[in-house]
Write a protein that holds these residues in place. Structure first.
Motif, short mmCIF file in Angstrom:
data_model
loop_
_atom_site.label_atom_id
_atom_site.label_comp_id
_atom_site.label_asym_id
_atom_site.label_seq_id
_atom_site.Cartn_x
_atom_site.Cartn_y
_atom_site.Cartn_z
N VAL A 49 38.30 -29.16 -14.38
CA VAL A 49 37.39 -29.66 -12.93
C VAL A 49 37.14 -28.31 -11.98
O VAL A 49 37.98 -27.57 -11.67
N ALA A 50 36.07 -28.10 -11.65
CA ALA A 50 35.68 -27.03 -10.51
C ALA A 50 35.67 -27.95 -9.06
O ALA A 50 34.73 -28.46 -8.85
N ARG A 51 36.81 -27.84 -8.54
CA ARG A 51 36.76 -28.63 -7.45
C ARG A 51 36.00 -28.18 -6.31
O ARG A 51 35.68 -29.17 -5.18
N ASP A 52 35.37 -27.07 -6.06
CA ASP A 52 34.33 -26.64 -5.04
C ASP A 52 33.04 -26.86 -5.42
O ASP A 52 32.28 -26.62 -5.02
N PRO B 202 37.10 -35.65 -13.38
CA PRO B 202 38.30 -35.93 -12.68
C PRO B 202 39.14 -34.85 -12.10
O PRO B 202 39.13 -33.93 -12.98
N GLY B 203 40.06 -35.03 -11.28
CA GLY B 203 40.92 -34.17 -10.85
C GLY B 203 41.92 -33.78 -12.04
O GLY B 203 42.39 -32.64 -11.78
N SER B 204 42.03 -34.52 -12.91
CA SER B 204 43.11 -34.44 -13.97
C SER B 204 42.60 -33.51 -14.82
O SER B 204 43.35 -33.03 -15.73
N GLU C 79 40.28 -42.87 -5.59
CA GLU C 79 39.68 -42.42 -4.35
C GLU C 79 38.30 -42.14 -4.73
O GLU C 79 37.77 -41.90 -5.79
N PRO C 80 37.31 -42.26 -3.75
CA PRO C 80 35.98 -41.69 -3.80
C PRO C 80 35.83 -40.36 -4.15
O PRO C 80 36.73 -39.67 -3.86
N TRP C 81 35.06 -39.96 -5.23
CA TRP C 81 35.02 -38.71 -5.70
C TRP C 81 33.66 -38.12 -5.68
O TRP C 81 32.66 -38.54 -6.33
N ALA C 82 33.65 -36.68 -5.32
CA ALA C 82 32.21 -35.95 -5.26
C ALA C 82 32.25 -35.07 -6.59
O ALA C 82 31.10 -34.44 -6.57
#
Length: 496
Positions: free
Chosen positions: A301-304, A295-297, A288-291
């Motif tokens: 990762v700091a998703r915010d 990576p999410g794995s 997926e496009p990723w900002a």
């Protein structure tokens, strides 16, 4: 005789990844099966497993690491593998800036305590040291008795390698094929196939067809991309394996150029990127496009914490303020962007980014470079404006330091951000994972604040592999790396 056939798009002239690395080349995969390293780090997680080292200790708050070697380990010529080989290989790589040095930073000295006990002394605590040592493309141990006193660049054993792994080298036809055979003196689990033949086929479509129709059994990651899935679908001979990738494709700047010191220019480039247009390269659930910067794995990762979002109008305003008005032809400036052709999927990303930048008056010429040209033009000469790069394998985010920390061996960007560098140092200094996550969060916040790099895409690893064999990494609980073929065996009648 059970033969395992691997097809790769790029050949090699030497097999010594501790000396230098040709990404995706045949030597890269051969080295990983004929040489050993101290430990092996799991690509998709944070665990490390024994290889030459059967035991290790973290001492003095991670300032010293002591490794006990397997006493049964032998080189393919029958000589014992000792701590002297380990120390010689890594100290020589560090002294000369060879490829292995990319993942050996922070070492002050390596002490041989006895023939099977070696100790690494570090300048600062490094809780991520096993991640460095277990990296899949750099830290192989070489035989001291065949390399000491020679120039690694011209040592004939680069073409006739003597390793300590489950397979031994037999022959190489430059640009053609490489043959390995199971070594009956291997000190670990015996290889399950008798022979490995690596075939060079530059046409990526043909690589996929060879496996799909049963002429070959495996191709490395990056050969099968989403656009080639139709060539593999419906194969009676092979299966597509998918895995969320352990890295993110990044758009990056050449900080040797004075213009990139202006945050307004970097921010304008970031705001021009329209990730929604990258959806066409994504497979739902797998890429997926990723900002985000990790990576999410990744456990850290700091998703915010994300890169700036798409805002073409704001980007144009910033360019005006930074002194890049549109000319009579509508252009503000012209840039050259490169990606490594081995990562075939980056070609689509490059095209999309070039189109985004054209919309704000920035003309971009882009091209894919072969691994050798990339190493010379991008790595050594710094001859570029922008790059798209991936492959940041992240069982631990520290693995990115060689690319993104100031002074990193693979830092082709010449990026040096003191605040970000301090985060790397702080994260290494503690073995408490919660504290490490906090430091990595700060690292991502600094990158976002300063727009140091621009994340684009969290990719998927596609592997097309034969149904005739069993023993892939995911089938043996990932305790071997995905490039390792020593556990493979041909499925016989009645097995499933």
């Amino acid at each position: 005789m059970d033969e395992y056939i691997v097809v790769v798009p790029e050949g090699t002239t030497e097999i010594n990844e501790s000396y230098r690395n040709v990404v995706g080349g045949a030597g890269y995969f051969v080295a990983n099966n004929i040489f050993s390293r101290l430990v092996v780090t799991e690509v998709g997680g944070a665990a490390s497993y024994p290889d030459l080292a059967e035991h290790w200790e973290c001492l003095d708050g991670a300032r010293r690491w002591r490794f006990t070697l397997n006493r049964h380990a032998r080189w393919h010529d029958g000589q014992p593998v000792t701590a002297h080989d380990v120390a010689y290989t890594h100290l020589t790589a560090l002294a000369n800036g060879y490829h292995a040095a990319s993942f050996l930073h922070g070492i002050v000295d390596i002490k041989v305590l006895d023939d099977h006990l070696v100790e690494y002394h570090l300048a600062e605590p490094n809780a991520a040291f096993l991640t460095q040592l277990g990296n899949f493309a750099a830290t192989h141990v070489l035989p001291k008795h065949l390399y000491e006193g020679t120039d690694w660049a011209t040592n004939p054993h680069n073409q006739q390698p003597v390793g300590s792994g489950p397979f031994r080298f037999v022959e190489m036809e430059p640009g053609g094929r490489i043959v390995l055979e199971a070594w009956d003196g291997y000190w670990g689990p015996p290889a399950g196939v008798d022979r490995v033949t690596i075939v060079v086929e530059p046409d990526l479509d043909e690589c996929v067809r060879m496996i799909a129709d049963g002429r070959a059994h495996f191709a490395p990651q990056d050969v099968l991309t989403m656009k080639r899935l139709p060539l593999a679908e419906g194969s009676a001979h092979a299966t597509v394996y998918r895995e969320r990738g352990p890295g993110v494709a990044l758009l990056s700047f050449n900080y040797r150029q004075e213009r990139w010191a202006d945050r307004r220019l970097r921010l304008a480039i970031a705001q021009a990127v329209d990730r929604s247009r990258l959806e066409r390269f994504a497979e739902p659930g797998w890429s997926e496009p990723w900002a985000n910067f990790f990576p999410g794995s990744s456990y850290a990762v700091a998703r915010d914490v994300t890169a700036p979002g798409h805002d073409a109008a704001a980007a144009e305003k910033l360019l005006d303020e930074a002194g890049y008005p549109r000319g009579a032809d509508g252009r503000r400036l012209s840039l050259r962007m490169f990606y490594m052709a081995t990562f075939d999927g980056h070609g689509g990303l490059a095209r999309s980014i070039a189109e985004d930048l054209a919309a704000i008056g920035v003309h971009v010429e882009f091209a894919g470079l072969d691994s050798e040209t990339w190493a010379q033009q991008i790595g050594r000469e710094g001859d570029f404006d922008l790059t798209i790069s991936g492959g940041n394998m992240m069982p631990d985010p520290d693995i990115t330091a060689s690319r993104l920390q100031g002074g990193g061996q693979r830092n082709h960007l010449a990026l040096a951000n003191p605040d970000a560098d301090a985060c790397y140092v702080a994260a290494r200094s503690t073995t408490d994972q919660a504290e490490r996550i906090a430091h990595y969060r700060r690292l991502q916040e600094v990158w976002a604040r300063d727009v140091n790099v621009i994340p684009l895409f969290w990719y998927c690893i596609y592997l097309l592999r034969s149904n005739e064999f069993y023993g892939w990494a995911d089938q043996v609980d990932f305790r071997i790396p995905f490039w390792h073929w020593g556990r493979l065996r041909k499925i016989t009648g009645g097995e499933s």
